[in-house]
Enzyme design. Structure first.
Site, PDB file in Angstrom:
ATOM      1  CD  GLU A 110      -3.026   1.249   2.031  1.00 41.19           C
ATOM      2  OE1 GLU A 110      -3.968   1.984   1.714  1.00 41.19           O
ATOM      3  OE2 GLU A 110      -3.048   0.485   3.002  1.00 41.19           O
ATOM      4  CD  GLU A 130      -2.608  -8.569   3.769  1.00 40.36           C
ATOM      5  OE1 GLU A 130      -2.070  -7.485   4.027  1.00 40.36           O
ATOM      6  OE2 GLU A 130      -2.635  -9.073   2.620  1.00 40.36           O
TER       7      GLU A 130
END
Length: 257
Positions: A110, A130
């Site tokens: 990100e 994740e």
């Protein structure tokens, strides 16, 4: 040494992640330091462009530091973005170049996706791991990925947790430049900064703001929008200097004012 190094050099700010032994995983303290750096960059008119980089060969950033568990009492607010993990949603008003290497994962991805230009080593790996460990990232990286990558490419990355090699990231337009020799990574990022700083910094900022502010709007709405930064630039010293330099057939001398 500080976990975040923040320096300035002739209109270029350098923000460097500095926890290589932890693969530059972001702690709550790093969140706060990043927020302070972006705030200062926005407020300083002598900073025209920023280069975000990281220490160490193994990773640019692997996301949140969860060594103390996934609950982070020190997190400032949910939102994600330039503070990495859980910090306030920061809007940077100046161009940002990310120079990445090694693992660029989770919240680290990100951080890179928040940049306007990404320069990458040829061996870097991008990913959202994740789901492989049974969690869903709280930061906005999935929303950025689906907007910056082809639809099915982004969903495959989000759902499978598989890593994307730098060559594929470049092919999909996620990366602006691949650098074969890691020793040349910062030189490549600096060259991009020099290209940006050859233009009027106020014009760059105004044009960037206009493009991003109406990114999701229909074309007719974007065309009908009046942008305050563009109108303010028309009255700036740099706009007058650009006209003079063109008439005198010389290189302009920008001041950012």
């Amino acid at each position: 040494m500080a976990d975040i190094e923040f320096t300035k050099d002739t209109h270029v700010a350098h923000v460097r992640l500095n926890r290589p032994k932890s693969l530059n995983a972001i702690s709550p303290e790093m969140d706060e330091a990043l927020f302070a750096a972006w705030t200062e960059i926005n407020a300083d008119p002598d900073i025209w462009v920023t280069i975000l980089s990281a220490e160490g060969d193994r990773a640019f950033c692997v996301g949140a530091d969860v060594s103390g568990g996934t609950d982070r009492a020190g997190r400032m607010a949910l939102g994600g973005g330039l503070t990495g993990i859980g910090g306030p949603l920061v809007t940077l008003n100046k161009p940002l170049i990310a120079a990445v290497q090694g693992y660029v994962l989770g919240g680290g991805l990100e951080l890179a996706l928040c940049a306007d230009i990404i320069v990458s080593t040829a061996t870097a790996q991008f990913g959202l791991p994740e789901t492989k460990v049974g969690i869903i990232g709280e930061c906005g990286v999935v929303h950025r990925a689906i907007r910056q990558l082809p639809y099915r490419v982004a969903l495959a990355m989000i759902m499978t947790g598989e890593r994307m090699p730098a060559s594929e990231a470049w092919r999909h337009g996620l990366v602006n430049e691949l650098v074969e020799d890691p020793a040349n990574l910062m030189a490549a990022a600096t060259a991009w900064a020099e290209k940006l700083n050859a233009a009027s910094p106020l014009a760059v900022q105004a044009a960037r703001h206009a493009a991003l502010a109406r990114l999701a709007a229909p074309l007719d709405v974007a065309l009908a929008t009046k942008f305050e930064l563009i109108e303010a630039y028309a009255m700036s010293e740099d706009q007058a200097e650009g006209r003079r330099a063109f008439a005198e057939k010389r290189q302009p001398r920008w001041t950012g004012r």
